[in-house]
Design a protein around this motif. Sequence first.
Motif, PDB file in Angstrom:
ATOM      1  N   PHE A  90      30.156 -34.130  30.641  1.00  0.00           N
ATOM      2  CA  PHE A  90      30.113 -32.700  30.354  1.00  0.00           C
ATOM      3  C   PHE A  90      29.040 -32.311  29.339  1.00  0.00           C
ATOM      4  CE2 PHE A  90      34.466 -33.639  31.733  1.00  0.00           C
ATOM      5  CZ  PHE A  90      34.629 -32.694  32.726  1.00  0.00           C
ATOM      6  N   GLU A  91      28.506 -33.296  28.613  1.00  0.00           N
ATOM      7  CA  GLU A  91      27.475 -33.001  27.627  1.00  0.00           C
ATOM      8  C   GLU A  91      26.151 -32.727  28.339  1.00  0.00           C
ATOM      9  OE1 GLU A  91      25.490 -32.073  24.523  1.00  0.00           O
ATOM     10  OE2 GLU A  91      27.575 -32.698  24.235  1.00  0.00           O
ATOM     11  N   LEU A 116      21.808 -28.001  23.075  1.00  0.00           N
ATOM     12  CA  LEU A 116      21.868 -26.784  22.267  1.00  0.00           C
ATOM     13  C   LEU A 116      21.896 -25.527  23.129  1.00  0.00           C
ATOM     14  CD1 LEU A 116      19.285 -27.766  19.490  1.00  0.00           C
ATOM     15  CD2 LEU A 116      21.783 -27.751  19.307  1.00  0.00           C
ATOM     16  N   GLY A 117      21.964 -25.714  24.444  1.00  0.00           N
ATOM     17  CA  GLY A 117      22.070 -24.560  25.332  1.00  0.00           C
ATOM     18  C   GLY A 117      20.759 -24.065  25.899  1.00  0.00           C
ATOM     19  N   THR A 159      13.705 -22.502  27.370  1.00  0.00           N
ATOM     20  CA  THR A 159      14.171 -21.118  27.288  1.00  0.00           C
ATOM     21  C   THR A 159      15.496 -21.099  26.525  1.00  0.00           C
ATOM     22  OG1 THR A 159      13.155 -20.627  29.427  1.00  0.00           O
ATOM     23  CG2 THR A 159      14.785 -19.061  28.595  1.00  0.00           C
ATOM     24  N   ALA A 160      15.498 -20.368  25.400  1.00  0.00           N
ATOM     25  CA  ALA A 160      16.682 -20.297  24.552  1.00  0.00           C
ATOM     26  C   ALA A 160      17.746 -19.419  25.208  1.00  0.00           C
ATOM     27  CB  ALA A 160      16.307 -19.743  23.180  1.00  0.00           C
ATOM     28  N   PRO A 161      19.000 -19.516  24.756  1.00  0.00           N
ATOM     29  CA  PRO A 161      20.065 -18.664  25.306  1.00  0.00           C
ATOM     30  C   PRO A 161      19.772 -17.174  25.181  1.00  0.00           C
ATOM     31  CG  PRO A 161      21.018 -20.476  24.047  1.00  0.00           C
ATOM     32  CD  PRO A 161      19.540 -20.535  23.834  1.00  0.00           C
ATOM     33  N   ASN A 162      18.968 -16.790  24.155  1.00  0.00           N
ATOM     34  CA  ASN A 162      18.627 -15.371  23.979  1.00  0.00           C
ATOM     35  C   ASN A 162      17.408 -14.940  24.784  1.00  0.00           C
ATOM     36  OD1 ASN A 162      16.547 -16.588  22.606  1.00  0.00           O
ATOM     37  ND2 ASN A 162      17.036 -15.698  20.611  1.00  0.00           N
TER      38      ASN A 162
END
Length: 506
Positions: free
Chosen positions: A40-41, A402-403, A424-427
């Motif tokens: 899951f990681e 880190l997403g 590409t960051a989550p934001n």
Amino acid sequence: MDTHLKKHLPVQLPIYPLLMGIGMLLMAVEPIAWLVNTWFEPAHDSKGGWIFLLCAGLFFWSVRSPQQAVTGKTHKKAVILLLVTAFIRGIGQVFAVNVLGAVALAIDVYAIGLLAALNDRKTPLSAGWLAVLFAFSLPLERILQRIIGFGLQHLSADGACRVLQGLFADVQCAGIRILLAGRDVLVDLPCSGVKSITLLLVLYAALMCVLRPTLLNSVVMGLTALASALLANIIRITCLSIFIAYPEKIGGINVLAQPWHDLIGLFCLILAAMPLALLCPPRRSGEEGSQKSPSHNCPQPIQAGKTKTLAALGFAMLAAVIVALPRQPLDISDTRTALSLPLYLNGQYGQTVALSIQEQAYFTQYGGTAVKMRYGDNSAMLIRTNSPLRHMHTPDDCLRGLGFDVHYQGIQYQPLPTAIYLATAPNGAQWRIAVTFYSDLGQFTTNVSEVVWRWLQQPHSTWYALQRITPVSIPESEASEWDNTLFAALDLTSVHFQENSHAKPD
């Protein structure tokens, strides 16, 4: 009276299997937790959970069928296997190698398969091959990529080069680089062939588990699977090279872009699986194999005498001792020498960025040194280690955790070999991630596989990972200029690369 009392006495618990089960559980809890976490990681990017579900499905499919015969020796063999796993887990516990504990789980699966008499059922399975299939639920692809990926890169590149030289006159090869019609084609780590080998071996292990062929057939099919995977990867690289050099032959399609890149890989994988399908032997029934007792002579449940109970108690105590052993990893990296990045770079003063709590804990336990600095909108991270198997990883390993959505973009060789990633960051913010690995012996590379390959040959060498992060919004020329300034400040010049890396084709 005695008969009447016996009927009302409480049923005694089977102490022997209970103690054995406690011992197994004590030793298996931590490896199971680690293995499930890899499924899951995001950093592991593992498909092991699906392999586990396949193993579980096959197990219950076989167990639900009646037992037809009994060999009578499976219990003793299973106990020996459990003792072997205890020894393996002891080594993994002391040296803090989680993979060893997870490998022991595969041996546990073998022991459980023997105790469940999978081989003696109406719908039989091979307990040994089920354990092999379960082993692929571990992050084996990641491990193989690190250990043999560099060698497979060269093997695949050499094979593709021979094919291309038979088709075209203007082909030049140097290491893992191929020059065709003036276009530089690189046999990069993702094209090493590890993924296709892993997928084909999963198919091979599943077929062996269900079909239960003879040893000779198993060996023949295993060698066929390996050869097919390598040949299919050579065909894949050859096709990509031709279409990169002559895109007009396929209407100008960019074969490095999706979905074309994956479609070519899928086609070659199906091609590699065809020999396995053609060589599949008929499935052996449950009655075939060794001499067995008829089903009506099935043994009674194991009598837990004093000797067996004491042995089981000893096993449980051994398990408790093993899980309590202090961890003393051998491959702890040196932390005594300070590590630093430039205080002033390209018109910007550097601002130190603190390591995360997880990073601090990891470097404290396993050694190694890391430093992060921010220079305006740009950032740099430098890692030093004597144990690259512990500390070295590609940027996508940690960024996915880190997403971030991370995509590999390729390699630049000038002024220093550099792997480029788009993160590409989550934001929604996008960053250019560039990483270069180099050693104190002047060796430069772009992937961890080559780092490990060279470190195994020279285990006393020290390796560094220099990671640069720049916003995608700034021009590529500015990002390259900033990289060059950092290289110069750290005294990493192109002279080192020219002396120690693979030569570019003439």
